[in-house]
Design an enzyme around this catalytic site. Structure first.
Site, PDB file in Angstrom:
ATOM      1  N   GLU A   1      -1.260  11.352  19.270  1.00  0.00           N
ATOM      2  CA  GLU A   1      -1.129  12.254  18.118  1.00  0.00           C
ATOM      3  C   GLU A   1       0.050  13.204  18.309  1.00  0.00           C
ATOM      4  O   GLU A   1      -0.114  14.425  18.442  1.00  0.00           O
ATOM      5  CB  GLU A   1      -2.436  13.035  17.924  1.00  0.00           C
TER       6      GLU A   1
ATOM      7  N   GLU B   1      -8.146   5.129  16.995  1.00  0.00           N
ATOM      8  CA  GLU B   1      -9.217   6.134  16.984  1.00  0.00           C
ATOM      9  C   GLU B   1      -9.815   6.221  15.600  1.00  0.00           C
ATOM     10  O   GLU B   1      -9.089   6.299  14.597  1.00  0.00           O
ATOM     11  CB  GLU B   1      -8.675   7.533  17.333  1.00  0.00           C
TER      12      GLU B   1
HETATM   13  C1  BG6 Z   1      -8.432  13.032  18.162  1.00  0.00           C
HETATM   14  C2  BG6 Z   1      -8.046  13.160  19.622  1.00  0.00           C
HETATM   15  O1  BG6 Z   1      -7.645  13.882  17.414  1.00  0.00           O
HETATM   16  O2  BG6 Z   1      -9.718  13.385  17.803  1.00  0.00           O
HETATM   17  C3  BG6 Z   1      -9.206  12.995  20.590  1.00  0.00           C
HETATM   18  O3  BG6 Z   1      -7.021  12.268  19.954  1.00  0.00           O
HETATM   19  C4  BG6 Z   1     -10.419  13.717  20.048  1.00  0.00           C
HETATM   20  O4  BG6 Z   1      -8.806  13.455  21.843  1.00  0.00           O
HETATM   21  C5  BG6 Z   1     -10.787  13.138  18.690  1.00  0.00           C
HETATM   22  O5  BG6 Z   1     -11.497  13.738  20.902  1.00  0.00           O
HETATM   23  C6  BG6 Z   1     -12.033  13.731  18.090  1.00  0.00           C
HETATM   24  O6  BG6 Z   1     -11.927  15.125  18.052  1.00  0.00           O
HETATM   25  P1  BG6 Z   1     -13.071  16.062  18.611  1.00  0.00           P
HETATM   26  O7  BG6 Z   1     -12.558  17.412  18.474  1.00  0.00           O
HETATM   27  O8  BG6 Z   1     -14.246  15.785  17.763  1.00  0.00           O
HETATM   28  O9  BG6 Z   1     -13.302  15.640  20.028  1.00  0.00           O
END
Ligand code: BG6
Length: 485
Positions: free
Chosen positions: A192, A384
């Site tokens: 990101e 993701e």
């Molecule tokens: C993404 C990141 O933006 O979101 C991850 O690359 C992150 O590292 C994921 O864990 C989910 O976000 P969060 O804050 O719910 O853990």
């Protein structure tokens, strides 16, 4: 109308994605140095004064290093993957994983970031992880930097603001390319990359309070990351001729709040601001629209001779995105707002939201994939996507996470449609296949996994792993190559 049958490609990479700082623990084991993530404190929800605790100040660093701060740092503990990787990888293999995305914790290899020689114990750890994946025929997708800038680089250069960091990063990249050249084909430079402009400490180890013009500093740091990414891509192709380098964007897709042309224009602007990062990575040059933004915000990127050529000559081979939600843009943004991935947004009346307020929009994923493929014509990998939710362990030990299954099913359906629309999709690694420490809140209770980890927000628990209902569901999805959803 004739029926159009869509199928996932035969070699589609199904799997899951993690980051070193959210799973490993062992923050000082095997010679590892501190990284940005090791400074992030856990703040219980009731005491939080801001959406996330990711942006750190010099004063917090001082208090942590002097021992004055008694706060917990859950990213130092992770879920103990450092010691349990064999058991964890075996569980992923049981689900039939074809791919596993993880990051190398940079400060495990170069403890201060600027060291001349790598730390052998760190290199050996990832050798063991990669060997274990190979034993199970799981393709590794390796991120070089996932919010893990070594603290030594913050101390010496204020993180990526310093031009010198480019060389340190390239040395690190060359070291791991050479070491793992027979084990890893798919690489990603910066997780990101747009995060550096939202949270400069998270994305670039930059302490904003040390900068007179914080805006200038973060875009300068970003420029250094772009150059470093291109140089790493160059070296990857030299060291691993069939290696593939990807960029990574948190795709924040913006819809106009109303059909008012002012809102449409605002949405277009917000989308440009987000796609700016992939525009540079893919096209190898800064887009025209950003020039106006730089002038209006007093930003002047310092470039060295040769930077433009480096960017142009070494663009990425494929694009990766995280996709969790969509957002709304309005020229006069009044109205109810809701949380998002380190950003909040206006509420969309057509969408439901997660327990943390992130608006769930599966169709938005199809929109994003089409739009990005139209724009770049490069293969895309969704690295993701997932639902952070509270889970309950029933008396009989089962965890019925049907809400997670629903979320994932709907997103996978839309990915399939996007393939039908002509998008070249390499794979799908859902976020956090095993519960891990939340990036934004450092909570354990914000769970994404198919595998439950017995640990709570205060750090208590046995760390025992447990299969959730979604575990068995995802296994079938993979077995049937996305036919049984
Ligand atoms: C993404 C990141 O933006 O979101 C991850 O690359 C992150 O590292 C994921 O864990 C989910 O976000 P969060 O804050 O719910 O853990």
């Amino acid at each position: 109308m004739a029926k159009f049958k869509v199928e996932f490609p035969e070699n589609f990479y199904w799997g899951g994605a993690t980051a070193a700082n959210q799973i490993e623990g062992g923050f000082d084991a095997g010679g590892k140095g501190l990284s940005a993530a090791d400074f992030v404190e856990y703040i219980p929800k009731a005491q939080r004064t801001k959406d996330n605790a990711m942006e750190i100040t010099s004063e917090q660093i001082r208090k942590t290093l002097s021992g004055e701060s008694k706060a917990r740092h859950p990213k130092r503990e992770g879920i103990d993957f450092y010691h349990r990787y064999k058991e964890d990888i075996a569980l992923l293999a049981e689900m039939g994983f074809k791919a596993f995305r993880f990051s190398i914790h940079w400060s495990r290899i170069f403890p201060n970031g600027y060291d001349e020689t790598p730390n052998e114990a760190g290199l050996q750890f990832y050798d063991s992880v990669l060997d274990e994946l190979a034993r199970h025929n799981i393709e590794p997708i390796v991120t070089l930097s996932h919010y893990e800038t070594p603290y030594g680089l913050t101390k010496k250069y204020n993180g990526w603001v310093g031009r010198e960091v480019i060389n340190h990063f390239v040395r690190y990249a060359e070291t791991v390319f050479t070491r793992y050249k027979n084990k890893v084909k798919f690489w990603i430079t910066f997780n990101e990359i747009n995060m550096i402009t939202i949270s400069p400490f998270t994305g670039g180890g930059i302490l904003s309070d040390k900068e007179e013009n914080a805006m200038q500093a973060k875009y300068q740091g970003l420029h250094h990351q772009f150059v470093a990414s291109s140089l790493a891509t160059k070296r990857l192709h030299e060291i691993i001729p069939d290696g593939k380098m990807g960029c990574m964007l948190a795709r924040m897709s913006h819809y106009p709040y109303t059909p008012n042309p002012e809102d449409v224009l605002k949405a277009q602007k917000d989308n440009q601001d987000n796609l700016f990062f992939t525009d540079v990575h893919v096209r190898g040059e800064y887009p025209n629209y950003i020039k106006r933004f730089f002038i209006e915000n007093d930003i002047e990127i310092v470039r060295e001779t040769g930077d433009d050529e480096i960017l142009k000559q070494h663009p990425v081979d494929y694009i990766t995105i995280s996709y969790y939600m969509s957002m709304l843009s309005s020229a006069s943004p009044e109205g109810a707002r809701t949380e998002g991935n380190l950003m909040n947004t206006l509420k969309n009346p057509y969408l439901q939201a997660s327990d943390w307020g992130w608006q769930i929009d599966p169709i938005g994923l199809r929109v994003v994939l089409n739009e990005m493929y139209d724009r770049y014509q490069l293969p895309i990998f969704v690295v993701e996507n997932g639902l952070g939710a509270y889970d309950t362990v029933e008396d009989d030990g089962s965890i019925n996470d049907h809400y997670r299954i629903d979320y994932l099913r709907q997103h996978i359906e839309q990915m399939k449609e996007a393939i039908g629309d002509g998008v070249e999709l390499l794979g799908y690694t859902s976020w956090g296949p095993i519960d891990l420490v939340s990036m934004s809140t450092s909570e354990m209770s914000k769970r994404y996994g198919f595998i439950y980890v017995d640990k709570d927000d205060e750090g208590h628990g046995t760390l025992e792993r447990r299969r959730k209902e979604s575990f068995f569901w995802y296994k079938k999805v993979i077995e049937s190559n996305g036919e049984e959803l």
